[in-house]
Design a protein around this motif. Structure first.
Motif, PDB file in Angstrom:
ATOM      1  N   ASP A 235       0.867  -1.176   0.000  1.00  0.00           N
ATOM      2  CA  ASP A 235       0.000   0.000   0.000  1.00  0.00           C
ATOM      3  C   ASP A 235       0.907   1.230   0.000  1.00  0.00           C
ATOM      4  O   ASP A 235       1.443   1.609   1.043  1.00  0.00           O
ATOM      5  CB  ASP A 235      -0.908  -0.016   1.225  1.00  0.00           C
ATOM      6  N   ALA A 236       1.065   1.845  -1.167  1.00  0.00           N
ATOM      7  CA  ALA A 236       2.013   2.954  -1.300  1.00  0.00           C
ATOM      8  C   ALA A 236       1.635   4.135  -0.415  1.00  0.00           C
ATOM      9  O   ALA A 236       2.514   4.773   0.193  1.00  0.00           O
ATOM     10  CB  ALA A 236       2.087   3.395  -2.763  1.00  0.00           C
ATOM     11  N   ALA A 237       0.355   4.438  -0.313  1.00  0.00           N
ATOM     12  CA  ALA A 237      -0.068   5.598   0.475  1.00  0.00           C
ATOM     13  C   ALA A 237       0.292   5.423   1.947  1.00  0.00           C
ATOM     14  O   ALA A 237       0.731   6.375   2.609  1.00  0.00           O
ATOM     15  CB  ALA A 237      -1.567   5.822   0.310  1.00  0.00           C
ATOM     16  N   LYS A 238       0.112   4.212   2.467  1.00  0.00           N
ATOM     17  CA  LYS A 238       0.447   3.974   3.874  1.00  0.00           C
ATOM     18  C   LYS A 238       1.944   4.070   4.097  1.00  0.00           C
ATOM     19  O   LYS A 238       2.406   4.591   5.124  1.00  0.00           O
ATOM     20  CB  LYS A 238      -0.085   2.606   4.306  1.00  0.00           C
ATOM     21  N   GLU A 239       2.731   3.565   3.143  1.00  0.00           N
ATOM     22  CA  GLU A 239       4.175   3.673   3.294  1.00  0.00           C
ATOM     23  C   GLU A 239       4.628   5.130   3.296  1.00  0.00           C
ATOM     24  O   GLU A 239       5.444   5.531   4.125  1.00  0.00           O
ATOM     25  CB  GLU A 239       4.899   2.905   2.189  1.00  0.00           C
ATOM     26  N   VAL A 250      16.071   7.929  10.690  1.00  0.00           N
ATOM     27  CA  VAL A 250      15.584   6.572  10.426  1.00  0.00           C
ATOM     28  C   VAL A 250      15.122   6.480   8.969  1.00  0.00           C
ATOM     29  O   VAL A 250      14.296   7.260   8.517  1.00  0.00           O
ATOM     30  CB  VAL A 250      14.447   6.197  11.386  1.00  0.00           C
ATOM     31  N   ARG A 251      15.641   5.499   8.262  1.00  0.00           N
ATOM     32  CA  ARG A 251      15.314   5.307   6.860  1.00  0.00           C
ATOM     33  C   ARG A 251      14.045   4.466   6.683  1.00  0.00           C
ATOM     34  O   ARG A 251      13.761   3.587   7.489  1.00  0.00           O
ATOM     35  CB  ARG A 251      16.458   4.582   6.123  1.00  0.00           C
ATOM     36  N   MET A 252      13.343   4.733   5.595  1.00  0.00           N
ATOM     37  CA  MET A 252      12.282   3.839   5.151  1.00  0.00           C
ATOM     38  C   MET A 252      12.853   2.944   4.055  1.00  0.00           C
ATOM     39  O   MET A 252      13.439   3.435   3.084  1.00  0.00           O
ATOM     40  CB  MET A 252      11.096   4.622   4.605  1.00  0.00           C
ATOM     41  N   TYR A 253      12.705   1.630   4.221  1.00  0.00           N
ATOM     42  CA  TYR A 253      13.067   0.660   3.191  1.00  0.00           C
ATOM     43  C   TYR A 253      11.778   0.070   2.640  1.00  0.00           C
ATOM     44  O   TYR A 253      11.058  -0.618   3.357  1.00  0.00           O
ATOM     45  CB  TYR A 253      13.923  -0.461   3.784  1.00  0.00           C
ATOM     46  N   THR A 254      11.496   0.354   1.377  1.00  0.00           N
ATOM     47  CA  THR A 254      10.261  -0.199   0.838  1.00  0.00           C
ATOM     48  C   THR A 254      10.386  -1.708   0.672  1.00  0.00           C
ATOM     49  O   THR A 254      11.392  -2.227   0.204  1.00  0.00           O
ATOM     50  CB  THR A 254       9.878   0.448  -0.505  1.00  0.00           C
ATOM     51  N   GLY A 255       9.315  -2.377   1.072  1.00  0.00           N
ATOM     52  CA  GLY A 255       9.163  -3.796   0.797  1.00  0.00           C
ATOM     53  C   GLY A 255       7.939  -4.026  -0.063  1.00  0.00           C
ATOM     54  O   GLY A 255       7.389  -5.126  -0.108  1.00  0.00           O
ATOM     55  N   ASP A 256       7.504  -2.956  -0.772  1.00  0.00           N
ATOM     56  CA  ASP A 256       6.275  -2.988  -1.550  1.00  0.00           C
ATOM     57  C   ASP A 256       6.596  -3.452  -2.970  1.00  0.00           C
ATOM     58  O   ASP A 256       7.055  -2.666  -3.807  1.00  0.00           O
ATOM     59  CB  ASP A 256       5.652  -1.592  -1.566  1.00  0.00           C
ATOM     60  N   ASP A 257       6.329  -4.713  -3.249  1.00  0.00           N
ATOM     61  CA  ASP A 257       6.668  -5.303  -4.537  1.00  0.00           C
ATOM     62  C   ASP A 257       5.660  -4.956  -5.632  1.00  0.00           C
ATOM     63  O   ASP A 257       5.782  -5.433  -6.756  1.00  0.00           O
ATOM     64  CB  ASP A 257       6.790  -6.825  -4.393  1.00  0.00           C
ATOM     65  N   PHE A 258       4.670  -4.115  -5.307  1.00  0.00           N
ATOM     66  CA  PHE A 258       3.728  -3.613  -6.301  1.00  0.00           C
ATOM     67  C   PHE A 258       4.065  -2.194  -6.750  1.00  0.00           C
ATOM     68  O   PHE A 258       3.870  -1.835  -7.907  1.00  0.00           O
ATOM     69  CB  PHE A 258       2.301  -3.610  -5.742  1.00  0.00           C
ATOM     70  N   ASN A 259       4.539  -1.363  -5.826  1.00  0.00           N
ATOM     71  CA  ASN A 259       4.648   0.078  -6.064  1.00  0.00           C
ATOM     72  C   ASN A 259       6.062   0.621  -5.883  1.00  0.00           C
ATOM     73  O   ASN A 259       6.240   1.822  -5.671  1.00  0.00           O
ATOM     74  CB  ASN A 259       3.695   0.815  -5.112  1.00  0.00           C
ATOM     75  N   TYR A 260       7.059  -0.240  -5.978  1.00  0.00           N
ATOM     76  CA  TYR A 260       8.428   0.167  -5.665  1.00  0.00           C
ATOM     77  C   TYR A 260       8.997   1.268  -6.557  1.00  0.00           C
ATOM     78  O   TYR A 260       9.774   2.105  -6.059  1.00  0.00           O
ATOM     79  CB  TYR A 260       9.362  -1.061  -5.670  1.00  0.00           C
TER      80      TYR A 260
END
Length: 391
Positions: A235-239, A250-260
């Motif tokens: 969910d890109a919006a939540k990320e 603190v870094r955000m590391y995306t684990g979103d395999d739909f919206n990366y």
């Protein structure tokens, strides 16, 4: 000259498909990527000649498994070791993960490769009778092993904690106790229940907004011990919303395999780094895209990344946790291993129709490095499925 394959589609009919000639990606040279930290969660290669039960006692082909990590490092990517992409908790048990971590950390040191390793509680059975003290002890054991060998910890979500926690206070207690003990900053790991149904209600709430509040409270309290957080909620919006609430350190590391693509590219208020399972399958494209971003060429970054999205969305379709099958199939098609066998027999988790579509989407994304070899290997799987015709 490539000959057409006869591929199946829904309904049982066949259609003719001829893969294109591959166009090599402009791969980076000169070490790690610069503008983003990009971890690829890496799969493991099973030993097909091991005379053991592949469901309960699968063995790893260490040479080929470690060679794949060197491939990722050679592209400038980091390796996220012993994660769910390596079938952690779904075929890869803690004794095997422990050995995998030790070996991979030694290999990383030999080439100065970036690596972070999953530490969890998977040697505990996830049951309500497990106590918080046992969860903490399990985390301590696994974190100690990673740090003993000089690795950075990815503090994995815990099935056992999800099973025994009475509410958010228990998460804050356990995470606080572990974070106070680690010697250097860790990457937290929030895996949505689409990846692991046992993690439903993590952080004490099924509502994502309430769960996020708990997670952010833990992060703010222990910010000096946290490098970043990987979230896989698809969910890109939540990320993005969470990314904007993180402490600056603190870094955000995306684990979103739909919206990366959009999350890594970012916006005027920030961007996500990457810790992704799909990077295992699209490694050359991911490295080329981020190298373009390093050079200030956002248009080329987007063009390369966007062409991989149909492949990724297909690979991570429900049941999402079966995505590892497609990851290993891609490694097989591209010659990184000689067989399509997986620990715990997980090669059977996707249909021949699913794998055929994966083959087509990989070809359309330019990700079949040797289309002739890939076609031969696809044909072998079609033959096993009883589908005639083709080359």
């Amino acid at each position: 000259m490539l000959q057409p394959l006869q591929l199946p589609k829904a309904g049982g009919t066949l259609y003719s498909y001829t893969p294109a000639n591959a166009t090599p990606f402009q791969l980076p040279s000169g070490g790690a990527l610069r503008s983003r930290i990009a971890f690829s969660a890496a799969h493991v290669v099973s030993d097909p000649l091991a005379d053991t039960d592949p469901l309960s006692d699968a063995r790893i082909d260490w040479e080929t498994t470690l060679a794949y990590r060197h491939h990722l490092w050679s592209l400038g990517l980091g390796v996220a070791e012993a994660m769910d992409t390596a079938q952690r908790g779904m075929g890869l048990d803690w004794p095997s993960a422990k050995e995998l971590i030790r070996r991979s950390l030694a290999e990383a040191k030999s080439v100065n490769g970036r690596i972070a390793c999953g530490a969890g509680t998977d040697h505990l059975k996830a049951a309500s009778r497990v106590t918080l003290e046992q969860v903490e002890s399990a985390y301590e054991e696994q974190c100690g092993h990673v740090e003993e060998h000089g690795g950075q910890i990815i503090l994995m979500a815990s099935r056992a904690l999800a099973a025994c926690a009475a509410g958010p206070d228990d998460y804050e207690r356990v995470y606080g106790d572990i974070l106070r003990q680690v010697s250097k900053p860790v990457i937290l790991h929030w895996l949505g229940d689409m990846f692991d149904p046992s993690l439903r209600g993590y952080w004490g709430f099924e509502d994502t907004e309430a769960a996020m509040d708990v997670c952010l409270r833990i992060i703010r309290t222990h910010a000096d011990k946290i490098d970043g957080i990987k979230i896989s909620l698809l969910d890109a919006a939540k990320e993005v919303a969470m990314r904007r609430r993180l402490p600056a350190s603190v870094r955000m590391y995306t684990g979103d395999d739909f919206n990366y693509p959009e999350l890594i590219k970012g916006d005027e208020l920030g961007f996500s780094h990457a810790l992704l399972g799909i990077f295992d399958a699209i490694a050359p494209a991911a490295a080329a895209a981020i190298a373009a971003l390093d050079a200030g060429d956002a248009a080329s970054y987007s063009e390369i990344m966007e062409q991989t999205v149909p492949l990724s969305r297909h690979n991570f379709q429900k049941p999402t946790y079966s995505y590892k099958t497609g990851i290993v199939f891609m490694a097989y098609l591209n010659g990184h291993q000689k067989h399509f066998r997986m620990i715990a027999g997980a090669e059977s988790a996707r249909s021949i129709i699913h794998l055929s579509e994966l083959f087509v989407l990989a070809d359309q994304a330019g990700l079949l490095q040797d289309p002739e070899r890939a076609a031969r290997r696809m044909k072998a799987q079609l033959d096993l499925a009883g589908i005639g015709g083709g080359i």
